[in-house]
Design a protein around this motif. Structure first.
Motif, mmCIF file in Angstrom:
data_model
loop_
_atom_site.group_PDB
_atom_site.id
_atom_site.type_symbol
_atom_site.label_atom_id
_atom_site.label_comp_id
_atom_site.label_asym_id
_atom_site.label_seq_id
_atom_site.Cartn_x
_atom_site.Cartn_y
_atom_site.Cartn_z
ATOM 1 N N GLY A 139 39.116 42.638 4.305
ATOM 2 C CA GLY A 139 37.860 42.181 3.738
ATOM 3 C C GLY A 139 38.068 41.133 2.657
ATOM 4 O O GLY A 139 39.175 40.608 2.471
ATOM 5 N N LEU A 140 37.004 40.821 1.943
ATOM 6 C CA LEU A 140 37.028 39.755 0.941
ATOM 7 C C LEU A 140 38.030 40.038 -0.176
ATOM 8 O O LEU A 140 38.726 39.136 -0.639
ATOM 9 C CB LEU A 140 35.624 39.559 0.361
ATOM 10 C CG LEU A 140 35.485 38.526 -0.757
ATOM 11 C CD1 LEU A 140 35.967 37.155 -0.317
ATOM 12 C CD2 LEU A 140 34.033 38.455 -1.248
ATOM 13 N N THR A 141 38.117 41.277 -0.615
ATOM 14 C CA THR A 141 39.028 41.608 -1.723
ATOM 15 C C THR A 141 40.476 41.276 -1.355
ATOM 16 O O THR A 141 41.208 40.665 -2.150
ATOM 17 C CB THR A 141 38.921 43.096 -2.103
ATOM 18 O OG1 THR A 141 37.585 43.371 -2.538
ATOM 19 C CG2 THR A 141 39.898 43.439 -3.224
ATOM 20 N N PHE A 143 41.420 39.115 0.941
ATOM 21 C CA PHE A 143 41.509 37.657 1.062
ATOM 22 C C PHE A 143 41.744 37.024 -0.305
ATOM 23 O O PHE A 143 42.635 36.186 -0.477
ATOM 24 C CB PHE A 143 40.224 37.106 1.681
ATOM 25 C CG PHE A 143 40.191 35.603 1.778
ATOM 26 C CD1 PHE A 143 40.708 34.947 2.892
ATOM 27 C CD2 PHE A 143 39.658 34.826 0.758
ATOM 28 C CE1 PHE A 143 40.696 33.559 2.990
ATOM 29 C CE2 PHE A 143 39.635 33.433 0.843
ATOM 30 C CZ PHE A 143 40.160 32.812 1.960
ATOM 31 N N ILE A 164 35.553 28.912 4.914
ATOM 32 C CA ILE A 164 35.654 30.192 5.590
ATOM 33 C C ILE A 164 34.601 30.269 6.684
ATOM 34 O O ILE A 164 33.594 29.547 6.658
ATOM 35 C CB ILE A 164 35.505 31.378 4.610
ATOM 36 C CG1 ILE A 164 34.188 31.275 3.830
ATOM 37 C CG2 ILE A 164 36.688 31.453 3.678
ATOM 38 C CD1 ILE A 164 33.921 32.481 2.965
ATOM 39 N N ASN A 166 33.452 33.446 7.588
ATOM 40 C CA ASN A 166 32.887 34.787 7.401
ATOM 41 C C ASN A 166 31.649 34.702 6.521
ATOM 42 O O ASN A 166 31.772 34.617 5.290
ATOM 43 C CB ASN A 166 33.904 35.719 6.731
ATOM 44 C CG ASN A 166 34.971 36.220 7.650
ATOM 45 O OD1 ASN A 166 35.725 35.436 8.223
ATOM 46 N ND2 ASN A 166 35.050 37.545 7.812
ATOM 47 N N ASN A 168 29.812 36.969 5.576
ATOM 48 C CA ASN A 168 29.796 38.113 4.652
ATOM 49 C C ASN A 168 30.687 37.901 3.435
ATOM 50 O O ASN A 168 30.624 38.680 2.478
ATOM 51 C CB ASN A 168 30.212 39.396 5.382
ATOM 52 C CG ASN A 168 31.596 39.309 5.996
ATOM 53 O OD1 ASN A 168 31.935 38.314 6.643
ATOM 54 N ND2 ASN A 168 32.414 40.338 5.809
ATOM 55 N N TYR A 169 31.521 36.856 3.444
ATOM 56 C CA TYR A 169 32.345 36.537 2.272
ATOM 57 C C TYR A 169 31.579 35.695 1.253
ATOM 58 O O TYR A 169 32.009 35.560 0.098
ATOM 59 C CB TYR A 169 33.595 35.756 2.683
ATOM 60 C CG TYR A 169 34.713 36.567 3.299
ATOM 61 C CD1 TYR A 169 34.520 37.864 3.753
ATOM 62 C CD2 TYR A 169 35.988 36.014 3.442
ATOM 63 C CE1 TYR A 169 35.550 38.590 4.328
ATOM 64 C CE2 TYR A 169 37.028 36.743 4.013
ATOM 65 C CZ TYR A 169 36.803 38.022 4.458
ATOM 66 O OH TYR A 169 37.831 38.742 5.031
ATOM 67 N N LYS A 171 29.576 35.436 -1.186
ATOM 68 C CA LYS A 171 28.893 36.204 -2.225
ATOM 69 C C LYS A 171 29.570 35.925 -3.569
ATOM 70 O O LYS A 171 30.575 35.209 -3.645
ATOM 71 C CB LYS A 171 28.890 37.687 -1.895
ATOM 72 C CG LYS A 171 30.261 38.272 -1.633
ATOM 73 C CD LYS A 171 30.209 39.743 -1.210
ATOM 74 C CE LYS A 171 29.776 39.925 0.215
ATOM 75 N NZ LYS A 171 29.951 41.336 0.675
ATOM 76 N N PHE A 174 33.462 35.769 -4.257
ATOM 77 C CA PHE A 174 34.152 34.633 -3.650
ATOM 78 C C PHE A 174 33.974 33.386 -4.502
ATOM 79 O O PHE A 174 34.943 32.659 -4.772
ATOM 80 C CB PHE A 174 33.620 34.392 -2.232
ATOM 81 C CG PHE A 174 34.233 33.202 -1.545
ATOM 82 C CD1 PHE A 174 35.546 33.227 -1.102
ATOM 83 C CD2 PHE A 174 33.500 32.038 -1.354
ATOM 84 C CE1 PHE A 174 36.120 32.131 -0.471
ATOM 85 C CE2 PHE A 174 34.058 30.933 -0.720
ATOM 86 C CZ PHE A 174 35.369 30.983 -0.280
#
Length: 285
Positions: A139-141, A143, A164, A166, A168-169, A171, A174
């Motif tokens: 997930g983002l964390t 990444f 990116i 994604n 959902n990233y 936010k 990020f």
């Protein structure tokens, strides 16, 4: 500064638009008479299973440098040998094979070394990531953690940007990560990503100069069929989208943020003609 250019440049069908109607000429040299930036895409394709990583040819890099004036800038995609977590998998049911070069500082430094003749003309080095499902990254964390470990060793004399795939990233964590590391956001219009202006308006207070906006259409194969890959006319006008991009661009200019806009033929059917439209929209505001 606002720089508007195309994604790649060697298209025979641009003859009569920006290129002379003759057999032999230096495409990039002619291109640079019309635009002050271009995106380099071909060095991205560098990772092939069972083969040595492909890096730019020295002769090609020198040729690009010699073909443009000193104030010309390239936005360059970093090789996918650095941005792919795993090798491409044609058989979707087969087990993924990890890419040993993912976020390799050693390989990145080799890449930078090949770009030495072009160094003065580098605008932004762009890290383009594919859609990262849970099999590739948790997930983002993860990444952010892995990229921050990588970016700590980068030469900060260059501008770096991240694109990116994604949604959902996109936010606050990020954009906080980009801001604290002084990394540019590469906004992508197309490929099932949310509209650039929606993402921008939600996070515009966090953007780092320069900002990159890449204009791609939503249906690559569809527009290729419609044009026959002859890119000399607008076949799918996107005037409302261009109005919003012009609005973003003028806002960033008012905030003294540099902007690169990279236009793809797949956006409307002819990147140079789209640039003509967009430039007029920006100038009239």
């Amino acid at each position: 500064m606002i720089r508007i250019g195309t994604c790649s440049w060697k298209y025979e069908s641009w003859k009569g638009i920006i290129y002379p109607d003759k057999d032999k000429f230096n495409f990039l040299e002619e291109y640079s008479k019309h635009f002050n930036t271009v995106e380099v895409d071909q060095w991205f394709w560098s990772l092939f299973e069972g083969k040595k990583v492909v890096l730019p040819k020295p002769s090609e890099v020198k040729s690009y440098s010699a073909s443009v004036p000193d104030d010309f800038r390239f936005t360059i995609k970093v090789p996918n040998s650095i941005t792919l977590t795993h090798f491409y998998n044609k058989n979707k049911s087969a087990q993924l094979k990890s890419n040993p070069y993912f976020l390799s500082n050693d390989l990145f430094n080799q890449f930078i070394e090949t770009l030495k003749p072009l160094e003065k003309n580098i605008g932004v080095l762009m890290f383009q990531f594919e859609y990262l499902n849970k099999q590739k990254l948790s997930g983002l964390t993860e990444f952010i953690d892995r990229f921050e470990g990588f970016t700590d060793k980068l030469d900060k004399k260059f501008n770096f940007g991240i694109e990116i795939r994604n949604p959902n990233y996109l936010k606050k964590p990020f954009f906080d990560f980009l801001e604290r590391n002084m990394i540019s956001m590469v906004f992508l219009q197309g490929y099932y990503m949310p509209p650039v202006w929606q993402v921008f308006n939600d996070h515009k207070d966090k953007v780092v100069s320069p900002v990159v906006i890449r204009l791609h259409g939503p249906d690559r194969s569809g527009i290729e069929n419609k044009t026959g890959s002859i890119w000399n006319q607008i076949v799918e006008p996107r005037d409302e989208e261009l109005e919003k991009v012009a609005e973003i661009t003028n806002y960033l200019q008012s905030k003294k943020v540099d902007v690169y806009i990279n236009v793809n033929n797949h956006f409307e059917g002819s990147a140079p003609l789209t640039i003509n439209k967009l430039s007029k929209l920006i100038d009239k505001r």
